[in-house]
Structures are given as structure tokens and as C-alpha cells.
Design a protein around this motif. Structure first.
Motif, mmCIF file in Angstrom:
data_model
loop_
_atom_site.group_PDB
_atom_site.id
_atom_site.type_symbol
_atom_site.label_atom_id
_atom_site.label_comp_id
_atom_site.label_asym_id
_atom_site.label_seq_id
_atom_site.Cartn_x
_atom_site.Cartn_y
_atom_site.Cartn_z
ATOM 1 N N VAL A 36 0.836 -1.201 0.000
ATOM 2 C CA VAL A 36 0.000 0.000 0.000
ATOM 3 C C VAL A 36 0.871 1.251 0.000
ATOM 4 C CG1 VAL A 36 -1.686 1.336 1.304
ATOM 5 C CG2 VAL A 36 -1.956 -1.138 1.109
ATOM 6 N N TYR A 40 2.187 4.972 -2.872
ATOM 7 C CA TYR A 40 2.284 6.395 -2.571
ATOM 8 C C TYR A 40 3.737 6.841 -2.451
ATOM 9 C CZ TYR A 40 -2.669 5.754 -1.734
ATOM 10 O OH TYR A 40 -4.003 5.457 -1.891
ATOM 11 N N GLY A 61 -4.864 1.623 8.860
ATOM 12 C CA GLY A 61 -5.160 2.425 7.682
ATOM 13 C C GLY A 61 -4.880 3.896 7.919
ATOM 14 N N ALA A 65 -2.023 6.237 6.119
ATOM 15 C CA ALA A 65 -2.332 7.523 5.496
ATOM 16 C C ALA A 65 -1.460 8.640 6.062
ATOM 17 C CB ALA A 65 -3.815 7.845 5.696
ATOM 18 N N MET A 77 -7.074 3.773 2.054
ATOM 19 C CA MET A 77 -5.882 2.972 2.312
ATOM 20 C C MET A 77 -6.199 1.779 3.217
ATOM 21 S SD MET A 77 -3.004 6.000 2.470
ATOM 22 C CE MET A 77 -1.561 4.937 2.349
ATOM 23 N N GLN A 80 -7.478 -0.735 0.794
ATOM 24 C CA GLN A 80 -6.354 -1.292 0.032
ATOM 25 C C GLN A 80 -5.569 -2.296 0.871
ATOM 26 O OE1 GLN A 80 -4.674 2.640 -0.920
ATOM 27 N NE2 GLN A 80 -4.782 2.073 -3.086
#
Length: 259
Positions: A36, A40, A61, A65, A77, A80
């Protein structure tokens, strides 16, 4: 640690964590978090990994983030993360060393429950694939006002579900977050894992590198079995139960013991 509080004692119920304790899935969480964050442009460091271990997936999550500098994407997220984790587990579901043998031994003398921070479908699918789900009377996960670990809620609910005082229950955990949850519920705790932190060691009564530890297996073998009258109400699965065996704990409804 006070190992004698475990090795000379017969608990009235035993509550297992799932991830990293019964199932070798912590590595899947690590990889899912990495995948994940990679989307990013972020590589997780050791500090992130320690903060993420054992926490509820929604908290993870949010942590993902924040780490990616995109706090507004916490929900996305989290989704995901779960999608990646489910895919990894489906590809490679593996029990932790000694888990199957210990569960079968403990099942002979105490009712069993699982207390996990994972979604119920993930816990039940993992345990069912491994042939372990049929040993458990209850699966407890956060939800409907039940807070995740490190709060004591899931362990307190597991004790209630088995009709047992928390002080008469044994918890088996692999993370500091889980150990804190069980201790706050008033349970004695066996910790498992190769690299325990100092706080986890201080809080547990016994720490073992794996569930294959000879002391733990000898303890399980030496406990008196469930009295005959009580055993009649419990279906004892065969020791060589296939991985594709029953998909529901004995006598439990789909929501048994959980949120």
C-alpha cells in the motif's frame, strides 16, 4: 516472568489471538502494508513496522495515510490494506509452528475462543483453511461498541462467551497490543515470538519462541481432561481433521461470541 503461574495451572478457558499466534500471517500484514505504501512512494521503516504491529486494521489504515502524508485517504488505504492482505493469505495460508498440536491438546481440557483485531471473515477463513476453526467455540472481533486491542473488550467478551471469569482464563498472544489487552482483561498470558520487547516480557507469565516449545506441549499433555458429563456436550473433532473440515465452531452461530 512467573512461568509457574502457567505450567502448574489448569485454566477454565483458553483464548488465542489469531494473526502471528495461530496463523503465520504477520508477514502478510507486513507485505500488505509495504504494498500500500509503495503506491504512494513511501518505504516503511522499522519504527513504522513496530507501531503497526497488532493494531486494529482501521487504525493501521490511518497510520498508513499519515505515513504517506495523505491523512484524508485513511478509508481508501484501509480498504487497500485489507484487499492486499486477503490476497496474500489466500495464496499462502500457513499455521504457526506448533499451533495445531497445542490447540488439539488444549481442546481436551478447556473451551477455546479466538480474540482478534481482524475482520471476522479473515479470521474464520484462515482458521478453516488450516483445519482449526472446528476446535473453537467462539470467535470474537471488535465492533458494535466493542473496542479493539489494546482495550480489554475482546478478551472480556471471550471470557463471557465461554462462561468463565477472566481470571480463570489463559490468553495466548504474540504482540504487545494483544498482551496489553489480555492483561487489562485480567487474564494470565503466554506470549509467543522470537523477539519479544521488554514490556511484553514484563507483562506475560511465560514467553516462548514458538508454540512448539516442549514446556508448553508437556503442560498441555498433562492437564486433566474435561469431565465426562461436560465433554458430552462438546464434539471432539478427529486429530487428523482435514483442512477442508467443518467451517463453523461446534454449536456456534455465525456471530458466536463476537461483535
Amino acid at each position: 516472568m512467573t512461568a509457574d503461574r502457567i505450567l502448574s495451572w489448569t485454566p477454565k478457558a483458553v483464548v488465542f489471538d489469531c494473526d502471528g499466534t495461530l496463523m503465520d500471517t504477520e508477514r502478510h500484514w507486513v507485505e500488505a502494508r509495504r504494498l500500500v505504501l509503495r503506491e504512494y512512494g513511501v518505504t516503511p521503516d522499522e519504527e513504522f513496522s513496530e507501531r503497526a504491529k497488532g493494531i486494529h486494521y482501521t487504525d493501521c489504515g490511518r497510520l498508513l495515510a499519515e505515513t504517506a502524508g495523505r491523512p484524508e485517504l485513511a478509508d481508501k488505504m484501509t480498504d487497500q490494506l485489507l484487499e492486499s492482505f486477503r490476497s496474500l493469505v489466500a495464496e499462502d495460508p500457513v499455521t504457526s509452528p506448533g499451533a495445531a498440536a497445542l490447540v488439539a491438546l488444549v481442546h481436551e481440557f478447556a473451551p477455546l475462543a479466538v480474540a482478534s483485531n481482524c475482520p471476522r471473515d479473515v479470521v474464520e477463513t484462515c482458521l478453516d483453511t488450516a483445519g482449526l476453526l472446528l476446535y473453537f467455540d467462539h470467535v470474537v472481533v471488535p465492533g458494535e461498541g466493542m473496542r479493539p486491542k489494546p482495550h480489554p473488550d475482546v478478551y472480556l467478551a471471550a471470557a463471557r462467551a465461554t462462561g468463565t471469569d477472566p481470571a480463570a482464563c489463559l490468553a495466548v498472544e504474540d504482540s504487545l497490543v494483544g498482551v496489553q489487552s489480555a492483561v487489562r482483561a485480567g487474564m494470565r498470558v503466554v506470549g509467543v515470538g522470537p523477539r519479544p520487547d521488554e514490556e511484553s516480557l514484563a507483562l506475560t507469565d511465560l514467553w516462548v519462541d514458538t508454540l512448539e516449545d516442549p514446556r508448553l506441549l508437556a503442560w498441555g499433555e498433562s492437564r486433566p481432561p474435561i469431565p465426562e458429563g461436560r465433554a458430552a456436550a462438546r464434539v471432539v473433532p478427529p486429530r487428523d481433521a482435514p483442512a477442508g473440515g467443518p467451517t463453523r465452531p461446534r454449536g456456534a452461530s455465525p456471530g458466536a461470541g463476537g461483535a
